[in-house]
Design a protein around this motif. Structure first.
Motif, PDB file in Angstrom:
ATOM      1  N   LYS A 124       0.692  -1.244  -0.038  1.00  0.00           N
ATOM      2  CA  LYS A 124       0.194   0.014   0.070  1.00  0.00           C
ATOM      3  C   LYS A 124       0.944   1.129  -0.117  1.00  0.00           C
ATOM      4  O   LYS A 124       0.430   2.287  -0.587  1.00  0.00           O
ATOM      5  CB  LYS A 124      -0.830  -0.018   1.140  1.00  0.00           C
ATOM      6  CG  LYS A 124      -2.311  -0.851   1.044  1.00  0.00           C
ATOM      7  CD  LYS A 124      -2.902  -0.727   2.348  1.00  0.00           C
ATOM      8  CE  LYS A 124      -4.396  -1.737   1.950  1.00  0.00           C
ATOM      9  NZ  LYS A 124      -4.888  -1.848   3.346  1.00  0.00           N
ATOM     10  N   TYR A 133       2.048   1.667  -3.427  1.00  0.00           N
ATOM     11  CA  TYR A 133       0.830   2.249  -4.240  1.00  0.00           C
ATOM     12  C   TYR A 133       0.371   3.446  -4.020  1.00  0.00           C
ATOM     13  O   TYR A 133      -0.663   3.998  -4.459  1.00  0.00           O
ATOM     14  CB  TYR A 133      -0.127   1.000  -4.373  1.00  0.00           C
ATOM     15  CG  TYR A 133      -1.090   1.251  -5.359  1.00  0.00           C
ATOM     16  CD1 TYR A 133      -0.899   1.444  -6.760  1.00  0.00           C
ATOM     17  CD2 TYR A 133      -2.667   1.355  -5.237  1.00  0.00           C
ATOM     18  CE1 TYR A 133      -1.917   1.386  -7.876  1.00  0.00           C
ATOM     19  CE2 TYR A 133      -3.542   1.536  -6.118  1.00  0.00           C
ATOM     20  CZ  TYR A 133      -3.240   1.647  -7.529  1.00  0.00           C
ATOM     21  OH  TYR A 133      -3.928   1.854  -8.485  1.00  0.00           O
ATOM     22  N   LEU A 140      -1.425   4.298  -1.038  1.00  0.00           N
ATOM     23  CA  LEU A 140      -2.466   4.367  -0.234  1.00  0.00           C
ATOM     24  C   LEU A 140      -2.160   4.705   1.111  1.00  0.00           C
ATOM     25  O   LEU A 140      -2.920   5.121   1.820  1.00  0.00           O
ATOM     26  CB  LEU A 140      -3.212   3.031  -0.301  1.00  0.00           C
ATOM     27  CG  LEU A 140      -4.043   2.713  -1.483  1.00  0.00           C
ATOM     28  CD1 LEU A 140      -4.515   1.250  -1.522  1.00  0.00           C
ATOM     29  CD2 LEU A 140      -5.449   3.682  -1.214  1.00  0.00           C
ATOM     30  N   VAL A 141      -0.822   4.439   1.399  1.00  0.00           N
ATOM     31  CA  VAL A 141      -0.410   4.776   2.640  1.00  0.00           C
ATOM     32  C   VAL A 141       0.764   5.529   2.497  1.00  0.00           C
ATOM     33  O   VAL A 141       1.713   5.164   1.931  1.00  0.00           O
ATOM     34  CB  VAL A 141      -0.429   3.287   3.647  1.00  0.00           C
ATOM     35  CG1 VAL A 141       0.137   3.424   5.120  1.00  0.00           C
ATOM     36  CG2 VAL A 141      -1.321   2.337   3.736  1.00  0.00           C
ATOM     37  N   GLU A 161      -0.694   9.844  -3.581  1.00  0.00           N
ATOM     38  CA  GLU A 161      -2.098   8.920  -3.737  1.00  0.00           C
ATOM     39  C   GLU A 161      -1.853   7.815  -4.937  1.00  0.00           C
ATOM     40  O   GLU A 161      -1.007   8.060  -5.797  1.00  0.00           O
ATOM     41  CB  GLU A 161      -3.426   9.916  -4.185  1.00  0.00           C
ATOM     42  CG  GLU A 161      -2.816  10.954  -5.325  1.00  0.00           C
ATOM     43  CD  GLU A 161      -4.008  11.923  -5.623  1.00  0.00           C
ATOM     44  OE1 GLU A 161      -5.191  11.651  -5.120  1.00  0.00           O
ATOM     45  OE2 GLU A 161      -4.110  12.508  -6.550  1.00  0.00           O
ATOM     46  N   PRO A 162      -2.765   6.990  -5.157  1.00  0.00           N
ATOM     47  CA  PRO A 162      -2.824   5.920  -5.968  1.00  0.00           C
ATOM     48  C   PRO A 162      -2.614   6.487  -7.649  1.00  0.00           C
ATOM     49  O   PRO A 162      -2.105   6.033  -8.514  1.00  0.00           O
ATOM     50  CB  PRO A 162      -4.026   5.068  -5.847  1.00  0.00           C
ATOM     51  CG  PRO A 162      -4.527   5.313  -4.465  1.00  0.00           C
ATOM     52  CD  PRO A 162      -3.912   6.641  -4.065  1.00  0.00           C
ATOM     53  N   ARG A 163      -3.350   7.585  -7.637  1.00  0.00           N
ATOM     54  CA  ARG A 163      -3.332   8.370  -9.011  1.00  0.00           C
ATOM     55  C   ARG A 163      -1.852   8.600  -9.497  1.00  0.00           C
ATOM     56  O   ARG A 163      -1.475   8.294 -10.497  1.00  0.00           O
ATOM     57  CB  ARG A 163      -4.012   9.722  -9.036  1.00  0.00           C
ATOM     58  CG  ARG A 163      -4.886  10.128  -9.858  1.00  0.00           C
ATOM     59  CD  ARG A 163      -5.549  11.293  -9.267  1.00  0.00           C
ATOM     60  NE  ARG A 163      -7.007  10.549  -8.646  1.00  0.00           N
ATOM     61  CZ  ARG A 163      -8.222  11.224  -9.356  1.00  0.00           C
ATOM     62  NH1 ARG A 163      -8.322  11.768 -10.285  1.00  0.00           N
ATOM     63  NH2 ARG A 163      -9.238  10.681  -8.608  1.00  0.00           N
ATOM     64  N   ARG A 186      -0.071   5.302 -10.231  1.00  0.00           N
ATOM     65  CA  ARG A 186      -0.388   4.979 -11.765  1.00  0.00           C
ATOM     66  C   ARG A 186       0.380   5.851 -12.803  1.00  0.00           C
ATOM     67  O   ARG A 186       0.859   5.184 -13.651  1.00  0.00           O
ATOM     68  CB  ARG A 186      -1.995   5.017 -11.826  1.00  0.00           C
ATOM     69  CG  ARG A 186      -2.773   4.132 -11.010  1.00  0.00           C
ATOM     70  CD  ARG A 186      -4.015   3.759 -11.559  1.00  0.00           C
ATOM     71  NE  ARG A 186      -4.866   4.874 -11.340  1.00  0.00           N
ATOM     72  CZ  ARG A 186      -5.766   4.947 -10.471  1.00  0.00           C
ATOM     73  NH1 ARG A 186      -5.875   4.210  -9.472  1.00  0.00           N
ATOM     74  NH2 ARG A 186      -6.483   6.056 -10.176  1.00  0.00           N
ATOM     75  N   PHE A 214      -5.775  -5.929  -6.632  1.00  0.00           N
ATOM     76  CA  PHE A 214      -6.029  -6.141  -4.964  1.00  0.00           C
ATOM     77  C   PHE A 214      -6.395  -7.587  -4.850  1.00  0.00           C
ATOM     78  O   PHE A 214      -6.939  -8.220  -5.640  1.00  0.00           O
ATOM     79  CB  PHE A 214      -7.102  -5.378  -4.660  1.00  0.00           C
ATOM     80  CG  PHE A 214      -6.637  -3.803  -4.739  1.00  0.00           C
ATOM     81  CD1 PHE A 214      -6.018  -3.261  -3.689  1.00  0.00           C
ATOM     82  CD2 PHE A 214      -6.714  -3.160  -6.003  1.00  0.00           C
ATOM     83  CE1 PHE A 214      -5.704  -1.773  -3.674  1.00  0.00           C
ATOM     84  CE2 PHE A 214      -6.511  -1.733  -5.697  1.00  0.00           C
ATOM     85  CZ  PHE A 214      -5.654  -1.151  -4.886  1.00  0.00           C
ATOM     86  N   PHE A 261     -11.116  -7.746  -4.619  1.00  0.00           N
ATOM     87  CA  PHE A 261     -10.978  -7.282  -5.642  1.00  0.00           C
ATOM     88  C   PHE A 261     -11.724  -5.634  -5.534  1.00  0.00           C
ATOM     89  O   PHE A 261     -12.786  -5.619  -4.847  1.00  0.00           O
ATOM     90  CB  PHE A 261     -11.809  -7.913  -6.718  1.00  0.00           C
ATOM     91  CG  PHE A 261     -11.359  -9.246  -7.174  1.00  0.00           C
ATOM     92  CD1 PHE A 261      -9.928  -9.195  -7.209  1.00  0.00           C
ATOM     93  CD2 PHE A 261     -12.080 -10.192  -7.259  1.00  0.00           C
ATOM     94  CE1 PHE A 261      -9.411 -10.490  -7.571  1.00  0.00           C
ATOM     95  CE2 PHE A 261     -11.559 -11.433  -7.648  1.00  0.00           C
ATOM     96  CZ  PHE A 261     -10.147 -11.650  -7.668  1.00  0.00           C
ATOM     97  N   SER A 262     -11.101  -4.735  -6.152  1.00  0.00           N
ATOM     98  CA  SER A 262     -11.624  -3.289  -6.086  1.00  0.00           C
ATOM     99  C   SER A 262     -12.450  -3.239  -7.509  1.00  0.00           C
ATOM    100  O   SER A 262     -12.487  -2.274  -8.202  1.00  0.00           O
ATOM    101  CB  SER A 262     -10.619  -2.326  -6.048  1.00  0.00           C
ATOM    102  OG  SER A 262      -9.744  -2.351  -7.085  1.00  0.00           O
ATOM    103  N   LEU A 263     -13.519  -4.120  -7.417  1.00  0.00           N
ATOM    104  CA  LEU A 263     -14.393  -3.900  -8.482  1.00  0.00           C
ATOM    105  C   LEU A 263     -15.778  -3.624  -8.084  1.00  0.00           C
ATOM    106  O   LEU A 263     -16.202  -3.703  -6.925  1.00  0.00           O
ATOM    107  CB  LEU A 263     -14.503  -5.080  -9.047  1.00  0.00           C
ATOM    108  CG  LEU A 263     -13.278  -5.620  -9.877  1.00  0.00           C
ATOM    109  CD1 LEU A 263     -13.472  -6.861 -10.613  1.00  0.00           C
ATOM    110  CD2 LEU A 263     -13.151  -4.726 -10.992  1.00  0.00           C
ATOM    111  N   GLY A 295     -10.574   2.903 -13.233  1.00  0.00           N
ATOM    112  CA  GLY A 295      -8.917   2.740 -12.863  1.00  0.00           C
ATOM    113  C   GLY A 295      -7.994   3.461 -13.928  1.00  0.00           C
ATOM    114  O   GLY A 295      -6.769   3.142 -13.515  1.00  0.00           O
ATOM    115  N   ARG A 300      -7.328  -3.957 -16.556  1.00  0.00           N
ATOM    116  CA  ARG A 300      -7.310  -2.588 -15.954  1.00  0.00           C
ATOM    117  C   ARG A 300      -5.796  -2.136 -15.749  1.00  0.00           C
ATOM    118  O   ARG A 300      -5.486  -0.998 -16.167  1.00  0.00           O
ATOM    119  CB  ARG A 300      -8.108  -2.310 -14.550  1.00  0.00           C
ATOM    120  CG  ARG A 300      -8.252  -1.043 -14.176  1.00  0.00           C
ATOM    121  CD  ARG A 300      -9.351  -1.007 -13.433  1.00  0.00           C
ATOM    122  NE  ARG A 300      -9.298  -1.335 -12.060  1.00  0.00           N
ATOM    123  CZ  ARG A 300     -10.370  -1.623 -11.061  1.00  0.00           C
ATOM    124  NH1 ARG A 300     -11.475  -1.086 -11.473  1.00  0.00           N
ATOM    125  NH2 ARG A 300      -9.930  -2.012 -10.121  1.00  0.00           N
TER     126      ARG A 300
END
Lengths: 310, 508
Positions: free
Chosen positions: B52, B55, B57-58, B76-78, B81, B89, B92-94, B107, B153
């Motif tokens: 995390k 990525y 997130l943390v 941030e994840p953005r 990316r 994940f 799933f982050s769906l 995504g 994704r």
């Protein structure tokens, strides 16, 4: 009873007017619920919008500014709800109920000196030729501007939810806020904006009541319209055009009820006044009897508290 | 991986502490371009927190990361990316109600219009042998297909580093093989993969190097192909593992008989049971495997009494119980421990004592004419905590406050200690560390030694192979004919589970 006094054309024209406040409020609530927020304070936001709009229209003499003020008033009131539920993580149901009670009290306070005043009349759209077309004319082209605004709003919300990026993000946040957060979307910010949009729409609906439909200010004049708007969102299974249908259906029953009274129907008036609400309940029961369908169309995170854990 | 491949990501001294627990302490490692790097460790070793941080997130408390020579601090994840880091994940982050293309668009930073996106999805899914229909609603897809959505994704963004968090826990063996083909292909194209797992054989099969974490610290780095699975496990756990032992026992009479059981799923996206039949004898463990979402929850509900069926569909010692509710079945010593710990097996905000009462009231006689016998309830809760080594300050603590593994021990222990004749457990060791998992399996085996019939529903094939006497697979709500577990190969089990669910091997 003389049913021939009921003119279907007039009935349809009146139902559109009767339905507009509910339609405005329901469209706003639809967006909030799509983002996963259950705001039961629609009634409070409507009546606050009603008095804000009424007061500003009377003071400035312009119904246009009145509607703007109503939207701002509704949005500000909804922001209280937003801060409490999204930032301080208060329970949405309890906060929404409190918001309704608060709005009713606040509007009564603000409206003390406005009782019995007549507001400036709202411009009617003047379409000389087409409004004279028989049948279609009175139904489609002989209303005040807000009726068209409300239909336009439904179309806008529908298109935005279906085709736009922001609509997709709103739906995603309402569907699974954990996943949306993991992908980096600002769940709380998006929900606050959706709540404020809902508040502004409810405010417009309230102002429509006090400035056009009634038009004057009385305490508690929304008389449950906000609750019907909430029910219509479920009735319409969170789809904008079905919400429009639901609102007009309800408006139709209200109009028919008035017409039946005029026609001297041999039923006590109380039953007729009850009818729209009774029919709403019955339709909701039928709708939700099919559990799987209701569960499929409801936003999955509706009413759930979001707390970012990571 | 060649030794000369340039370094892609350097993680240097990352530390992250949460109140009361240090999740990561001074973690350092490097990944080269095109390398498949394993992050190995038990639950709670700090793997998830570490990725995390990578990525975005943390945020780490201290330490630094370098990506291709430049300092890398994703806020941030953005941002992650944008720098070419993508993540699949574990959960799933769906979005169930949205379609595949919409899920993928969410995504991406600047998704193309839907029509173009659909074409690109088809394109990429063809290239990597992961067929997907862009217009399908995600809620209707199988777990393997849902994972494909996540992978595609990520791939559409052309990542330099792909993080995969426990990707195989929901796949059949055949689907795992297809996934590995895809990952090898990606790696050959120069994409680095950070692969998180606690499945040792997979890591030995797939990965070029491994970093082992224990209690938030790096305890070793190695080439997993040069180590045996036992050596890796011991690095991970830090002690010698006890393999559950099975006392020799005689299989008795049929205790539970299920005949043509069909039941509607209570969930909109659930799977209904179709004509399920099997028998379990006293002293026997029936292992039921299957990919998640093929009727496991529904089978447990039908056996525990949450979902009623025809009276004759479920027989216990010849008594029809199919139409009885959970409490009536508890009277007859039919107990169950469902998979979802918080909210199904245990009430999150109630204390362990109260949770012990909830299922134990009948068998342990914890009530007296409607009044609660608190001393007896407390004693029962403490007995579960004691015998199953549940780590908690006391029985008065809320179920929510326990870690997943500890709560799982409590939930299984609570049923085992009620001396069931029939016990149904779903995912009994999910999220439990290796030594505790061994203890839970041992307790299930001990139960059969006393003559109970045990049904273990699990997605962990190694677990089922270890404790089952007979073996059956759930596939789209249908149960295969149970077969003796002895001598079954992983390949045969995979076919019982429905093979590759229509997936094709990557056209490499």
């Amino acid at each position: 009873m003389d049913l021939s006094t009921i003119n279907p054309v007039v009935l349809i024209a009146t139902l559109m007017v009767a339905a507009t406040p509910i339609l405005l409020a329901a469209t706003g609530e639809l967006v909030a619920e799509k983002s996963g927020v259950l705001n039961l304070g629609v009634e409070g936001m409507m009546i606050t919008g009603a008095i804000c709009g009424f007061a500003v229209a009377v003071e400035t003499g312009s119904p246009f500014f009145g509607f703007i003020a109503a939207a701002i008033g509704g949005a500000l009131l909804s922001l209280i709800f937003g801060v409490l539920t999204q930032i301080l993580l208060a329970n949405q149901v309890a906060t929404g109920l409190a918001l309704t009670l608060f709005g009713l009290g606040l509007s009564a306070l603000l409206g003390q000196s406005y009782a019995g005043i007549k507001p400036p009349s709202t411009f009617k759209l003047d379409m000389p030729l087409i409004s004279d077309i028989p049948v279609l004319g009175p139904i489609l082209f002989n209303h005040d501007l807000m009726v068209y605004v409300s239909i336009g709003l439904v179309a806008l919300v529908w298109a935005a939810l279906k085709y736009s990026r922001i609509g997709l993000v709103v739906r995603a946040v309402g569907e699974n806020h954990e996943a949306a957060h993991a992908l980096g979307y600002k769940v709380v910010r998006i929900r606050l904006l959706a709540i404020m949009f809902g508040g502004a729409c409810a405010g417009l609906g309230g102002a429509y009541l006090s400035l056009i439909r009634v038009p004057q200010w009385t305490e508690g004049m929304t008389a449950g319209a906000g609750w019907i708007a909430l029910a219509i969102v479920v009735f319409g299974s969170w789809k904008p055009w079905r919400v429009l249908l639901g609102a007009y259906l309800f408006g139709g029953v209200t109009g028919l009820q008035l017409n039946l009274q005029v026609a001297g129907a041999d039923i006590p008036v109380e039953y007729l006044s009850m009818a729209p609400y009774l029919i709403t309940i019955i339709v909701l029961v039928i709708m939700s009897a099919d559990k799987s369908r209701a569960a499929l169309s409801a936003p999955a995170s509706l009413g759930k508290v979001f707390h970012a854990t990571s | 991986m060649t030794q000369t491949a340039p370094i892609l990501l350097t993680v240097d001294g990352l530390t992250k502490a949460y109140p009361g627990v240090v999740a990561n302490s001074d973690v350092s490692f490097t990944i080269a371009e095109g390398e498949v790097h394993a992050l190995l460790g038990e639950n709670g070793a700090g793997k998830s927190t570490l990725v995390k941080m990578i990525y975005g997130l943390v945020r780490p408390d201290s330490g630094s990361m370098t990506l291709r020579g430049a300092p890398y601090e994703p806020s941030e994840p953005r941002a992650a990316r944008a720098d070419g880091v993508a993540m699949v994940f574990q959960h799933f982050s769906l979005f169930d109600a949205l379609n595949v293309a919409e899920n993928i668009a969410l995504g991406m930073e600047n998704p193309p219009p839907q029509s173009q996106l659909a074409a690109r999805i088809r394109d990429v899914s063809e290239t990597y042998g992961l067929p997907l229909d862009p217009a399908a609603i995600v809620g209707n897809l199988s777990a393997g297909e849902r994972q494909r959505v996540e992978i595609i994704r990520c791939l559409l963004q052309d990542p330099k580093l792909l993080i995969m968090d426990e990707p195989t826990s929901v796949l059949t063996p055949q689907e795992v093989e297809i996934l590995f083909e895809t990952l090898r292909k990606l790696s050959a194209e120069g994409t680095a993969i950070l692969y998180i797992s606690h499945k040792l054989e997979e890591i030995r099969n797939l990965c070029d190097s491994a970093t082992v974490l224990r209690l938030g610290k790096v305890v070793g780095t190695c080439n997993p192909r040069e180590k045996t699975a036992t050596e890796l496990a011991e690095m991970m756990v830090g002690q010698i593992l006890h393999v559950p032992v099975r006392a020799p026992r005689d299989v008795g009479d049929v205790v539970l008989e299920v005949k043509n059981l069909s039941a509607e799923s209570p969930n909109a996206f659930g799977t209904s049971l179709k004509n399920v039949s099997f028998t379990v004898r006293a002293g026997e463990v029936l292992g039921i495997c299957g990919v998640a979402g093929n009727g496991q929850d529904e089978l447990l509900a039908a056996l525990s009494g949450e979902v009623r069926a025809d009276a004759g569909a479920v027989l216990v010692n010849g008594t029809p119980v199919g139409a009885l509710g959970p409490n009536e079945r508890r009277h007859l010593a039919i107990l169950a421990a469902p998979e979802e710990r918080l909210g199904h097996a245990a009430a999150p905000d109630m204390s362990l004592t109260e949770n012990a009462l909830l299922t134990g009231a009948i068998r342990e006689k914890l009530t007296n004419h409607g009044f609660l016998k608190w001393p007896a309830i407390r004693a029962f809760a403490e007995k579960v905590i004691e015998e199953f080594d549940v780590r908690t300050p006391g029985a008065g603590n809320a179920a929510r406050s326990l870690s997943g593994g500890n709560l799982q021990k409590f939930v299984v222990g609570r049923e085992v200690l009620q001396r069931p004749d029939v016990l149904v457990v779903n995912q009994p060791t999910w999220g439990v560390d290796a030594s505790a998992a061994a203890a839970i399996r041992q307790s299930l085996l001990d139960l059969t030694a006393e003559g109970a019939a045990v049904i273990v529903i699990s997605q962990d094939l190694d677990e089922l192979m270890e404790i089952s006497d007979s073996f059956a697979a759930l596939n789209e709500g249908r149960l295969t004919e149970p077969r003796p577990a002895l001598g079954l190969t992983i390949n045969e089990i995979g076919l019982m589970m429905g093979g590759a669910h229509g997936m094709e091997v990557a056209h490499v």
